[in-house]
Design a protein around this motif. Structure first.
Motif, short mmCIF file in Angstrom:
data_model
loop_
_atom_site.label_atom_id
_atom_site.label_comp_id
_atom_site.label_asym_id
_atom_site.label_seq_id
_atom_site.Cartn_x
_atom_site.Cartn_y
_atom_site.Cartn_z
N LYS A 186 20.27 -51.09 12.09
CA LYS A 186 21.49 -51.70 12.63
C LYS A 186 21.19 -53.05 13.25
N GLU A 189 20.33 -55.66 10.75
CA GLU A 189 21.34 -55.83 9.70
C GLU A 189 20.71 -55.71 8.31
N ASP A 191 19.91 -55.30 4.75
CA ASP A 191 20.80 -55.48 3.61
C ASP A 191 21.02 -54.16 2.86
#
Length: 334
Positions: A186, A189, A191
């Motif tokens: 998280k 981020e 992909d």
């Protein structure tokens, strides 16, 4: 963004721990990459072949630049031809050879999905900011990262030297990673395409449950054997095989399903994306997430309590474990 300090700053020899990066990207070829490195750090180019080069004697150490594909950087495509005694170098085509033509064609196709990769030399962790100008220069030369195309499962790898090579220390880092993995996904981020590919397969739940048990205190041989028994895969977000090969070379060599393993006393952290095409991205952001893991690994009481909470939540949760555990993790980290 500032680089966070390590909670354990020295290795077992009393030296500052060193760290290196591996940056994957497209749209900037090997020759141009070499020129970028030389412009920033000096050094001399050494050409192994078309797809693999080094820049040695720079102000910070030796870099390597290559296409991140064994087919090309180790020229394994030639193996079936060698068996037939066909040497592409001996067949002239225009001003070059058939090998040149074949490799040029292969590169033009493969570099659409397979990245180029710069491997930096390891430097003391207090000097990591020296690589920010490399990241900045790649951006200025229009390098493309994870977000540039849907198939770009490109990564930034971090290779921190271990503080010690005993089984207890290594286990604590594995435990810390498993506990923080949902949060790291998280926070970094990660992909979605990278999550869906085989490059960063998550550790099996069975392995996490085993190593987070309070009674699990293996010796080194058992730690490695359990890891391999449940994770016979180099494509983990924290690949432990290079470290295991450094401390137990014969044991790792006995595993026939791993391919070539380069032994080194480092963690091989493979989770971060490569955001080289974003102007505001920094290597410090990815490093600082790693330092959170370091802090947990070196806080035995918190590590033990979080492991207990993790196992309890795992037992009580049928669906939605990751989102619930992320909330608990954020409470711990705050």
């Amino acid at each position: 963004m500032q680089y966070k300090e390590l909670p354990v700053q020295q290795n077992s020899k009393g030296e500052l721990r060193k760290v290196g990066f591996e940056l994957e990207y497209a749209n900037v070829g090997i020759e141009e990459s070499v020129r970028i490195i030389q412009a920033l750090y000096g050094g001399k180019e050494e050409i192994k072949h078309r797809f693999s080069r080094k820049v040695t004697g720079t102000s910070v150490g030796d870099f390597s630049v290559e296409i991140d594909l064994r087919l090309l950087n180790e020229k394994t495509y030639k193996e079936p031809l060698d068996k037939l005694n066909i040497n592409l170098k001996n067949i002239s085509v225009g001003q070059g050879t058939l090998e040149d033509e074949v490799e040029m064609a292969m590169e033009s196709v493969i570099n659409k999905v397979i990245p180029y990769e710069i491997t930096t030399p390891p430097v003391p962790y207090t000097q990591l900011e020296v690589f920010e100008k490399l990241r900045q220069s790649l951006y200025e030369h229009n390098a493309k990262g994870t977000d540039a195309f849907i198939t770009n499962a490109f990564a930034t790898h971090i290779n921190p030297e271990v503080p010690d090579t005993d089984a207890d220390t290594i286990l604590r880092y594995i435990q810390a990673f498993l506990l923080l993995y949902p949060w790291l996904l998280k926070e970094g981020e990660t992909d979605m395409v990278r999550r869906m590919t085989a490059f960063i397969n998550p550790f099996p739940a069975e392995y996490a449950v085993l190593v987070l048990q309070p009674a699990y205190h293996p010796d080194m041989e058992t730690l490695i054997e359990d890891y391999h028994r449940l994770n016979p895969d180099r494509n983990r977000p924290l690949d432990m095989y290079p470290l295991f090969a450094a401390v137990r070379q014969e044991q790792v060599n006995s595993y026939s399903d791993l391919g070539k393993v380069n032994a080194r006393e480092t963690f091989h952290y493979r989770l971060p994306n490569s955001w080289v095409s974003k102007p505001d991205w920094t290597l410090a952001k990815e490093w600082n997430n790693w330092v959170v893991l370091e802090e947990l690994a070196n806080d035995p009481d918190r590590l033990a309590q979080m492991s207990k909470d993790y196992l309890a939540l795992k037992d009580d949760t049928l669906i939605g474990f990751d989102s619930k555990w992320i909330k608990q993790t954020e409470q711990w980290l705050s």
